[in-house]
Design a protein around this motif. Sequence first.
Motif, short mmCIF file in Angstrom:
data_model
loop_
_atom_site.label_atom_id
_atom_site.label_comp_id
_atom_site.label_asym_id
_atom_site.label_seq_id
_atom_site.Cartn_x
_atom_site.Cartn_y
_atom_site.Cartn_z
N LYS A 275 -26.96 -7.41 39.79
CA LYS A 275 -27.67 -6.48 38.92
C LYS A 275 -28.25 -5.36 39.78
O LYS A 275 -29.08 -5.60 40.65
CB LYS A 275 -28.78 -7.19 38.15
CG LYS A 275 -29.43 -6.32 37.07
CD LYS A 275 -30.40 -7.14 36.24
CE LYS A 275 -31.02 -6.29 35.13
NZ LYS A 275 -31.96 -7.07 34.28
N ALA A 276 -27.78 -4.14 39.54
CA ALA A 276 -28.25 -2.98 40.30
C ALA A 276 -28.93 -2.00 39.35
O ALA A 276 -28.39 -1.68 38.29
CB ALA A 276 -27.09 -2.30 41.01
N GLU A 277 -30.10 -1.54 39.72
CA GLU A 277 -30.84 -0.57 38.91
C GLU A 277 -31.26 0.61 39.79
O GLU A 277 -32.09 0.48 40.69
CB GLU A 277 -32.09 -1.23 38.30
CG GLU A 277 -31.77 -2.30 37.27
CD GLU A 277 -33.02 -2.87 36.62
OE1 GLU A 277 -34.13 -2.41 36.99
OE2 GLU A 277 -32.89 -3.76 35.76
N ASN A 278 -30.61 1.74 39.57
CA ASN A 278 -30.92 2.99 40.27
C ASN A 278 -30.91 2.82 41.79
O ASN A 278 -31.76 3.36 42.50
CB ASN A 278 -32.28 3.53 39.82
CG ASN A 278 -32.45 5.00 40.14
OD1 ASN A 278 -31.50 5.77 40.04
ND2 ASN A 278 -33.65 5.39 40.54
N VAL A 279 -29.91 2.10 42.30
CA VAL A 279 -29.84 1.81 43.74
C VAL A 279 -29.35 3.03 44.53
O VAL A 279 -28.41 3.71 44.14
CB VAL A 279 -28.89 0.62 44.00
CG1 VAL A 279 -28.59 0.46 45.49
CG2 VAL A 279 -29.52 -0.67 43.46
N SER A 298 -26.35 2.03 38.88
CA SER A 298 -26.86 1.05 37.92
C SER A 298 -25.69 0.35 37.25
O SER A 298 -24.85 1.00 36.60
CB SER A 298 -27.74 1.73 36.86
OG SER A 298 -28.90 2.29 37.46
N GLU A 300 -24.12 -4.01 36.09
CA GLU A 300 -24.20 -5.47 36.16
C GLU A 300 -22.81 -6.05 36.33
O GLU A 300 -21.84 -5.50 35.78
CB GLU A 300 -24.81 -6.05 34.88
CG GLU A 300 -26.31 -5.96 34.81
CD GLU A 300 -26.88 -6.76 33.63
OE1 GLU A 300 -26.07 -7.42 32.92
OE2 GLU A 300 -28.10 -6.75 33.42
N GLY A 333 -34.54 1.88 44.38
CA GLY A 333 -33.97 1.05 43.33
C GLY A 333 -34.03 -0.43 43.66
O GLY A 333 -34.54 -0.85 44.70
N ASP A 334 -33.51 -1.26 42.74
CA ASP A 334 -33.53 -2.72 42.89
C ASP A 334 -32.11 -3.27 42.83
O ASP A 334 -31.31 -2.89 41.96
CB ASP A 334 -34.36 -3.35 41.77
CG ASP A 334 -35.82 -2.91 41.83
OD1 ASP A 334 -36.41 -2.99 42.93
OD2 ASP A 334 -36.35 -2.47 40.79
N LEU A 335 -31.80 -4.20 43.74
CA LEU A 335 -30.50 -4.86 43.78
C LEU A 335 -30.70 -6.36 43.85
O LEU A 335 -31.35 -6.87 44.75
CB LEU A 335 -29.69 -4.38 44.99
CG LEU A 335 -28.30 -5.01 45.16
CD1 LEU A 335 -27.40 -4.64 43.98
CD2 LEU A 335 -27.66 -4.55 46.46
N GLU A 336 -30.16 -7.06 42.86
CA GLU A 336 -30.29 -8.52 42.78
C GLU A 336 -28.90 -9.16 42.84
O GLU A 336 -28.02 -8.80 42.05
CB GLU A 336 -30.99 -8.91 41.48
CG GLU A 336 -31.24 -10.40 41.33
CD GLU A 336 -31.94 -10.72 40.02
OE1 GLU A 336 -31.92 -11.90 39.62
OE2 GLU A 336 -32.49 -9.80 39.39
#
Length: 512
Positions: A275-279, A298, A300, A333-336
């Motif tokens: 899951k990537a958000e504005n990375v 961004s 999934e 951003g966030d990367l999971e």
Amino acid sequence: MTEKTQDVIKARNVGVAFVNHDNDDIKSKAFRLFTGKKKDKKSKETWALEDITFDGHEGEILGIIGSNGAGKTTISKVVAGILEADRGSIEVDGKVTALFSYGMGFNAELTGRENVYLNGMMLGISRKIINEYIEEIVAFSEIGQFIDQPMKRYSSGMKARLGFSVAAHLQPEILILDEALNTGDARFGKKASEKLKELVKNAKMVIMVTHSLRFAQRNCDRLLWLENGKVRDEGNPKEIIQKYRATLPKVKPRQRRSLQLNKTETTVLDKPVVKAENVGLKFELNRKTPFWANKGLSFEIKEGEVVGIIGHNGAGKSTLCKLLIGIYKPDEGDLEVNGETSSLLGYGTGFNAQLSGEDNIYLNAMLLGIPKKRVQEKYDEIVEFSGIGNAIYRPVKTYSSGMKSRLGFSIAAVLKPDIFIIDEALSTGDVAFQQKASERIQDMMEKAKAVIIVSHSMGFVEKVCTRAIWMEQGQIIDDGPAEEIVAKYREAMTGTKKKVVSKPVTMQKKPQ
């Protein structure tokens, strides 16, 4: 082809044998000490080439084709003077410039510009001449501001483009390209084709080793087909390719997922694996100008998907892979990532050139965190799948790029990783092995959470991937079903629209 018929190369009954001696480097000895694995004291002799006879004519582009391990790289090294023939003779009338696979000879810590000078000097080119061509080389490679960045930040495609640009612009007499363009995108491939034809007007000849039969047929005047270290046939490219294709193994029909379908659609679990958000990730090109290699990503990836990442060289695909496996950390951003990742960032990554293929199986498994006991259980399967036979006992430094590709993929695929990331690792594989790899990737989806593939082979992405993400300049241009995205990408590259007609098939994925 020009009317010149003067022979530039005369090879007669050339043979090359490899013997595995006890000549380990410090890292190799440390590996053996750590694993408790003793070196086989018996020397193993393998004939990589036997009785190779052919001529190279002035003014031609000579293509060399054949399966991985056929001897293509070895004969290239003999022509270049890197290896000496153990029997037979070879005469080469001219100075040879050789480019073996992408980026060979580059220093990862130096910038691209510094490597241009380093490579030029290694080829015997004066600094004065390099100064005359440096801006032309940079412009042709299309890597832009990255020319002043360390090459460890380059993708495999960027290395390929810069390597070809150096070799093609520094006045070669005889130019050898051994798998040097396999990681290039279609647009650069066309540009390189035009440059090759220009080269033979001034150079004596060009020798091109490739697994791309289409590229060979379009650009070569004559083909030399090698098999098991011997010349199987030579002549007109179209005729030789027809004969070669006829020897490739036939695809067996599969009761479950068919790789012959234009599109495969999976039934996935509603569980995000990535899951990537504005990375975003930036490199400091200089103190004032940051360069965003990835920006605003961004997306999934859900469990059960096979995702292809496509785009031109330098689009940010390899950088994204390095973010996913933790080599880089996002600047914004966030990367999971939910699962253990195993990756093949180009062929042979993590191989020790001094160690044998056998030892590198254990070394690579250790790097992937795989227990030694599990490797021992799967060892025979890995070797059999790779198809490199007795070469498994030879040092990896004697392997062709295709052999490294096959062994690297076999190690990771047989050991069944959680999340499998493949960045151009199959670009140097032959047609038959790519088919095997395609089937194995789909089989892996029974247990793996997801597979992510970076590739310039649109046919491979269409056939294997269920979804594609198209990137340009570090951003996502489009994201959706593989065949639809590939069609849009091709249209943008060629200006022609391809009608997409396919009947999807559902590939069931059971919860673990």
